[in-house]
Design an enzyme around this catalytic site. Structure first.
Site, PDB file in Angstrom:
ATOM      1  N   CYS A 144       1.056  -1.174   0.162  1.00 52.33           N
ATOM      2  CA  CYS A 144       0.345  -0.032  -0.184  1.00 52.33           C
ATOM      3  C   CYS A 144       0.928   1.281   0.061  1.00 52.33           C
ATOM      4  CB  CYS A 144      -1.240   0.010   1.077  1.00 52.33           C
ATOM      5  SG  CYS A 144      -1.881   1.666   1.411  1.00 52.33           S
ATOM      6  N   CYS A 167      -1.239 -10.760  -6.747  1.00 51.88           N
ATOM      7  CA  CYS A 167      -1.734 -11.811  -6.055  1.00 51.88           C
ATOM      8  C   CYS A 167      -1.343 -11.415  -4.079  1.00 51.88           C
ATOM      9  CB  CYS A 167      -1.164 -12.910  -5.711  1.00 51.88           C
ATOM     10  SG  CYS A 167      -1.341 -14.734  -5.122  1.00 51.88           S
TER      11      CYS A 167
END
Ligand code: FE
Length: 199
Positions: A144, A167
């Site tokens: 993030c 993934c």
């Protein structure tokens, strides 16, 4: 007798592989902990630079054990154990650490891997990448961009239109049902009060 010894060896090898597959250190609990599928109400507020920066001890207070292991220690949840790998719904997958919007449900696809998979992030700026050389491989780690929380890895065997497979660990994500929130307006200075003074 020989076959009994062989059987024991095979069982031990199987156990070793199962433990390795868990991706957890010996001190980690194998207890399954699933992430919530709704946004939390108390994500940490970003600083003036737009980033969420907290000490490990502060993250430990906010996250459960598996969330901390995955998000802050680059861990991996066991395949098919998270609550979002087979999750379907119209909405937005957000960062479990800070709430930033990360993936739109329209980009989620069935990968068969046991982890939530997307072909692209909701915005280019939502994620950042590094090269992960763990396990003797060079993989592209993705995290993030707001809080630095580890999300998963990117592979090049995804579907069109990007050919990429993000993934992602379920525990790194929350899910918000419905349309994505509109992007925040760029910061502007407050409107000036009309001057009563004459020129
Ligand atoms: Fe985050």
């Amino acid at each position: 007798m020989k076959s009994a010894v062989l059987l024991v060896v095979l069982v031990l090898i199987g156990v070793a592989f199962a433990l390795r597959g868990a991706g957890a250190s010996d001190s980690e609990s194998t207890e399954r902990i699933v992430a919530p599928t709704a946004a939390r109400a108390d994500y940490p507020a970003p600083g003036a630079d737009g980033k969420v920066s907290m000490e490990p001890a502060q993250w430990r207070e906010r996250l459960n054990k598996e969330e901390f292991y995955v998000l802050r220690e680059q861990g991996t949840e066991r395949a098919f154990t998270g609550d979002l790998w087979d999750h379907k719904g119209h909405g937005t997958y957000t960062c479990a650490g800070c709430g930033q919007e990360l993936f739109a449900s329209e980009t989620k696809f069935k990968s068969g891997t046991g982890w939530p998979s997307y072909y692209e992030p909701i915005a280019e700026a939502a994620v950042e990448t590094t090269v992960d050389r763990a396990w003797g491989m060079a993989r592209t780690e993705v995290h993030c961009s707001r809080c630095g929380g580890h999300l998963g890895h990117i592979f090049t065997d995804g579907p069109r239109p990007t050919g990429l497979r993000y993934c992602i660990n379920s525990v790194s994500l929350d899910f918000v049902s419905g349309e994505p929130a509109p992007a925040p307006a760029p910061a502007t200075s407050p409107p000036k009060e009309p001057s009563s003074a004459g020129e």
